[in-house]
Design an enzyme around this catalytic site. Structure first.
Site, short mmCIF file in Angstrom:
data_model
loop_
_atom_site.label_atom_id
_atom_site.label_comp_id
_atom_site.label_asym_id
_atom_site.label_seq_id
_atom_site.Cartn_x
_atom_site.Cartn_y
_atom_site.Cartn_z
N GLY A 46 0.83 -1.20 0.00
CA GLY A 46 0.00 0.00 0.00
C GLY A 46 0.86 1.24 0.00
O GLY A 46 2.07 1.19 0.22
N GLU A 47 0.22 2.37 -0.27
CA GLU A 47 0.95 3.64 -0.32
C GLU A 47 0.06 4.76 0.19
O GLU A 47 -1.14 4.76 -0.04
CB GLU A 47 1.39 3.95 -1.76
CG GLU A 47 2.27 5.17 -1.87
CD GLU A 47 2.88 5.32 -3.25
OE1 GLU A 47 3.59 6.31 -3.47
OE2 GLU A 47 2.65 4.44 -4.10
N GLY A 48 0.65 5.67 0.93
CA GLY A 48 -0.09 6.81 1.46
C GLY A 48 0.77 8.04 1.48
O GLY A 48 1.86 8.07 0.90
N PHE A 50 2.51 9.32 3.82
CA PHE A 50 3.76 9.17 4.58
C PHE A 50 4.81 8.38 3.81
O PHE A 50 6.01 8.51 4.06
CB PHE A 50 3.49 8.44 5.89
CG PHE A 50 3.13 7.01 5.67
CD1 PHE A 50 4.11 6.04 5.63
CD2 PHE A 50 1.83 6.65 5.43
CE1 PHE A 50 3.78 4.72 5.35
CE2 PHE A 50 1.49 5.34 5.16
CZ PHE A 50 2.47 4.38 5.13
N GLY A 51 4.39 7.51 2.89
CA GLY A 51 5.31 6.61 2.22
C GLY A 51 4.63 5.32 1.80
O GLY A 51 3.44 5.34 1.46
N SER A 52 5.34 4.21 1.87
CA SER A 52 4.81 2.94 1.39
C SER A 52 5.03 1.82 2.40
O SER A 52 5.89 1.92 3.28
CB SER A 52 5.49 2.55 0.06
OG SER A 52 5.31 3.56 -0.92
N VAL A 53 4.22 0.77 2.25
CA VAL A 53 4.35 -0.43 3.07
C VAL A 53 4.68 -1.60 2.16
O VAL A 53 4.04 -1.78 1.11
CB VAL A 53 3.06 -0.72 3.86
CG1 VAL A 53 3.18 -2.02 4.66
CG2 VAL A 53 2.74 0.44 4.79
N LYS A 67 6.96 -0.46 6.97
CA LYS A 67 6.51 0.88 6.62
C LYS A 67 7.74 1.75 6.43
O LYS A 67 8.56 1.92 7.33
CB LYS A 67 5.63 1.47 7.72
CG LYS A 67 5.10 2.87 7.40
CD LYS A 67 4.45 3.53 8.59
CE LYS A 67 3.08 2.97 8.87
NZ LYS A 67 2.35 3.79 9.87
N ASP A 165 -7.23 8.11 14.65
CA ASP A 165 -7.41 7.78 13.22
C ASP A 165 -8.03 6.39 13.07
O ASP A 165 -7.58 5.58 12.28
CB ASP A 165 -6.06 7.84 12.50
CG ASP A 165 -6.22 8.02 11.00
OD1 ASP A 165 -7.30 8.46 10.56
OD2 ASP A 165 -5.27 7.72 10.25
#
Length: 374
Positions: A46-48, A50-53, A67, A165
């Site tokens: 996944g990606e958001g 903040f960065g990627s997992v 992460k 969150d």
């Protein structure tokens, strides 16, 4: 450095409490490069923002999720430090476990247990949504497990912790579909005696409690609100905000409350369940969800009370719940005090600079369904 001071403090507190030494460790960057095949795109989960997992496999064959922060900054460093510190402090079957971390140069990485069934979001709205793997039994187990994890944060962790969150993408599912609440980058400690902390607003609109979204007042009650939204999402399969037309969105509470008032609980149930659910449990989940997601924080229950209600441990309290004034027929399109969360059409809210600035709205993409977690 902020990370060192906060993390050393966490280690000291654990020793003071006489706890068994934690199972996390420090990873080398070389080791994580090897585990993830140099952070290969094919390993990305996944990606958001903040960065990627990334998925990875250690030399002993165990699977991990890593992460990796996208860009180093003081803000990113602080979120990294907060998440590592909190994960190092807490241990609960329904919270994502910390395997370790890596801080070399400007690289900041957090290592977790890998969750084979990804996030709850992936099953409700994402890549696994058409497979209908979440029968009612699994949904109830996820609900109770998530509630247990959040209850631990609010009532048993020292000091108490607010998550800030809580949402479907931050509930991860292990191989048995057991819930693990994840992503503590936005979490806050609540000092003893404090009712709330005033902070910058971060989180996903549709899950945000009104007093937090408008005033930045974060408390355990804000998590309760978010959990109420999540309960409705799990029961119905609907997103927190539903687009009705080009200019209007309807909140899940605006949709569900009239049905609850009319006792049409079966109409709330996710059609993918094909009517196969325990009616009393469904009713309980919907009523508890709506009580949690009230606009007035003083009327919301605590997570201890939520857990008791969800488990159906007290018939008297369930009867009180069902007769609550909230479930008298509201006007169409109104919720509680006549306001509607659907008036704001954005899906993601994050205050990045100053609390006096207008909050920027960034739409959360489905590709980030596992980004904050794994």
């Amino acid at each position: 450095m902020a990370f060192c001071s906060m993390f050393c403090c966490a280690k000291g507190l654990d020793r003071d409490r006489g706890k068994k030494q934690p199972t996390w460790r420090i990873f080398s960057l070389k080791e994580l490069h090897s585990a993830t095949n140099n952070f290969n795109y094919d390993n990305k989960l996944g990606e958001g923002g903040f960065g990627s997992v990334y998925w990875g496999q250690l030399w002993d064959g165990s699977q991990i999720a890593v992460k990796r922060l996208k860009v180093w900054s003081n803000k990113a460093e602080m979120e990294f430090a907060v998440e590592v510190e909190i994960l190092a402090r807490v241990r609960h079957d329904n919270l994502l476990s910390l395997r370790g971390y890596c801080a070399e140069g400007q690289e900041r990485l957090i290592v977790y247990d890998y969750m084979p069934n990804l996030s709850l979001l992936s099953h409700l709205h994402g890549q696994h949504s058409s497979e209908s793997l979440l029968d009612w039994t699994r949904r109830m187990n996820i609900i109770i497990g998530s509630a247990e994890g959040i209850t631990y944060l609010h009532h048993h962790a020292t000091p108490h912790i607010i998550h800030r969150d809580i949402k479907a993408s931050n509930v991860l599912l292990d191989s048995e579909f057991r819930a693990r609440v994840a992503d503590f980058g936005f979490a806050k400690f609540i000092p003893d005696g404090a009712t709330h902390v005033t902070t910058r607003v971060k989180g996903t609109l549709g899950y945000l409690a009104p007093e937090y979204a408008m005033l930045g007042k974060a408390s355990e009650s804000c998590d309760v609100y978010s959990f109420g939204i999540l309960l409705l999402e799990i029961a119905s399969g609907k997103k927190p905000l539903e687009k009705l037309n080009a200019t209007t969105k309807r909140s899940i509470t605006d949709w569900a409350l009239p049905l609850a008032c009319e006792r049409k609980f079966n109409e709330v149930a996710d059609p993918r369940l094909n009517g196969k659910c325990v009616e009393e449990e469904l009713k309980r989940v919907v009523l508890v969800a709506l009580i949690c997601a009230q606009n007035q924080p003083e009327k919301r229950p605590t997570m201890l009370e939520v857990l008791e209600l969800l488990k159906g441990e007290s018939k008297e309290k369930l009867a009180e719940l069902e007769s609550n004034e909230l479930f008298k027929s509201p006007k169409a399109g109104e919720y509680n005090d006549g306001t509607s969360l659907a008036e704001d059409s954005s899906d993601f809210m994050s205050e990045e600079k100053d609390t006096k600035e207008e909050v920027k709205d960034v739409k959360e993409e489905i590709t980030s369904e596992n980004a904050h977690g794994v």
